[in-house]
Design an enzyme around this catalytic site. Sequence first.
Site, mmCIF file in Angstrom:
data_model
loop_
_atom_site.group_PDB
_atom_site.id
_atom_site.type_symbol
_atom_site.label_atom_id
_atom_site.label_comp_id
_atom_site.label_asym_id
_atom_site.label_seq_id
_atom_site.Cartn_x
_atom_site.Cartn_y
_atom_site.Cartn_z
ATOM 1 C CD GLU A 117 -2.756 -1.381 2.415
ATOM 2 O OE1 GLU A 117 -4.164 -1.233 2.067
ATOM 3 O OE2 GLU A 117 -2.243 -1.589 3.430
ATOM 4 C CD GLU A 137 -3.451 -6.413 3.757
ATOM 5 O OE1 GLU A 137 -2.772 -5.330 3.708
ATOM 6 O OE2 GLU A 137 -3.449 -7.089 2.800
#
Length: 263
Positions: A117, A137
């Site tokens: 990210e 995740e």
Amino acid sequence: MQKVQVVSWSLQQNIAQIVIDNPPVNVLSADVIEQLNTIVDEIEKESKVKVVVLTGAGEKAFVAGGDIKGFPEWIGKGVEVAKQKSLWLQEPLNKIEQLTHPTIVAINGLALGGGCELALSCDIRVAEEHVEIGLPEVKLGLFPGAGGTQRLPRLIGKARAKEMIFTGESISAAEAERIGLVNHVVPKGKSLEKALEIASKICNHSSIPVSFAKHSIDEGYEQPLNEGLVIEASYFGHVFQTEDVQEGVEAFIQKRKPNFQDQ
């Protein structure tokens, strides 16, 4: 007790270089988030900066992800608590994306979860051939909360982004280049060198049109084409009021190298 310095920056020839040094794998700890926030603010205020290069210390990881050991404190405390944690994680990444200056990330190792990210928040990505990039995740029973569900689809398209996020599987640097997630793949140990090479090329130009071009692209990208064209025209109008455009055009006509103000 004085906090350990886990993020630092230096300025050399108009290039600001940010290094995340949080061994062993440069996780996005609270200290990293807070120091990155402060450093990006400092860089934005430094008039000598023309390009920003970001990388991780060591050879194993660029940024291996978020600080998972801190996640239990967020569980079951109510929607608003976890929401604010997400916004807290997003803040420095948003600042990086919104910097006036072009940003280049040298991905020198694992870029997973928050590391991926963070890389997505930069304008240009250079990855070493051995790295793995992904958003795992879902394997922890959650999903990306530092911008991954928003920036990745805008970069590689919804379908590919959904597959990466839904499966949690990482991809190779070569695959990342193929789908447009990274701009360049280089041999191991060469990502920073390549990033600085690109930065030097950008520094050869006036920072004003480069900045205007960045804003034009970013502001117009999510707009309908006709509105994006108006945004472009507006910045085009502003750039023609600068001394550097006069210098650049005169230099071209006179067949000489331009001497821009910030060089």
